[in-house]
Design an enzyme around this catalytic site. Structure first.
Site, PDB file in Angstrom:
ATOM      1  N   GLY B  71       9.522   3.269  -5.503  1.00  0.00           N
ATOM      2  CA  GLY B  71       8.228   3.953  -5.408  1.00  0.00           C
ATOM      3  C   GLY B  71       8.353   5.433  -5.100  1.00  0.00           C
ATOM      4  N   CYS B  72       7.228   6.157  -5.272  1.00  0.00           N
ATOM      5  CA  CYS B  72       7.207   7.599  -5.015  1.00  0.00           C
ATOM      6  C   CYS B  72       6.552   7.928  -3.681  1.00  0.00           C
ATOM      7  CB  CYS B  72       6.445   8.323  -6.119  1.00  0.00           C
ATOM      8  SG  CYS B  72       7.290   8.270  -7.689  1.00  0.00           S
ATOM      9  N   ILE B  73       6.040   6.925  -2.996  1.00  0.00           N
ATOM     10  CA  ILE B  73       5.291   7.197  -1.767  1.00  0.00           C
ATOM     11  C   ILE B  73       6.097   6.757  -0.540  1.00  0.00           C
ATOM     12  CG2 ILE B  73       3.142   6.773  -0.516  1.00  0.00           C
ATOM     13  CD1 ILE B  73       2.682   8.190  -3.136  1.00  0.00           C
TER      14      ILE B  73
END
Lengths: 172, 73
Positions: B71-73
């Site tokens: 993920g990017c978060i």
């Protein structure tokens, strides 16, 4: 001739100059992503980007549904084809922008993207720095007290460049 | 391995993060997002970054022996 391995990025300074929900999120995601990689990161909010820092407005940011030529991208969220354009006149109907923003927030939650207020807190807690632009604050008649507590300093452009020494600067 | 990443000693708090990451990886095939990690492991964001200086996603995953979260978060 073999080229040298490029130096990894150590610092980023992101300038957020626009205040729509879809305009603030990329800056926050990029900045937070930098912290996750151990890269020093700061965001300088200027002009309409300040909207994201104002206590009274930061959790009400919206997507523009008038004059947004790329809104067809959001059509699949409503079960329509991605090729279907969203007529700008339809976007002007009261409540459409609110509805589009609500839908985007639902999608955000599914992807674990926090709301703006929580995102600012998370970024600040990660050691990221949040700055506000002095000129824009003067223009919009804002005081530091109007902004969320995570704002570290109000900076002039010159101070922003000083603080950004050695950083890659990204403008959004 | 932790020492290479600038962590002198793996404390209970480090282990709480690492165990949560392993559990998530087993269940979902990828490590958790930072948001999920801090909300569910009981280790707040500030502490997480103090525990794993140089990037919690990367470092904690490496020590946990799982691949870097997708993920990017």
């Amino acid at each position: 001739m073999a080229s040298e391995t490029p130096e990894p990025i150590k610092r980023v300074s992101i300038i957020c100059s626009k205040g729509g929900l879809d305009e603030v999120l990329p800056a926050l995601i990029m900045a937070n992503g930098a912290r996750m990689e151990g890269i020093e990161a700061s965001i300088f909010f200027t002009f309409f980007g300040l909207n994201a820092l104002i206590k009274k407005t930061h959790d009400q940011l919206k997507i523009a549904t008038v004059g947004n030529a790329a809104l067809n991208l959001a059509m699949p969220m409503m079960g329509m084809p991605i090729t279907m354009p969203m007529p700008t006149l339809l976007g002007a109907i009261p409540g459409v922008s609110r509805l589009a923003s609500w839908m985007m927030k639902q999608e955000m939650e599914k992807l674990d993207i926090p709301p703006i207020g929580e995102f600012l807190e998370m970024f600040s807690d990660s050691g990221g720095h949040i700055y506000a632009c002095k000129l824009a604050m003067d223009m919009f008649k804002l005081k530091k007290e109007d902004l969320v507590d995570q704002v570290e300093k109000v900076l002039t452009v010159g101070q922003f460049y000083e603080i950004s020494a050695g950083a890659s600067i990204i403008f959004t | 391995m932790a020492a290479e990443d600038g962590i002198s000693e793996l404390t209970d708090r480090h282990m709480a993060v690492i165990e949560f990451m392993r559990k998530e990886f087993e269940a979902n095939g990828t490590g958790p997002s930072i948001r999920k990690l801090t909300k569910q492991s009981g280790v707040p964001t500030k502490e997480l970054y103090q525990l794993f200086p140089g990037g919690p996603a990367k470092k904690a995953a490496r020590i946990a022996g799982i691949t870097k979260p997708q993920g990017c978060i």
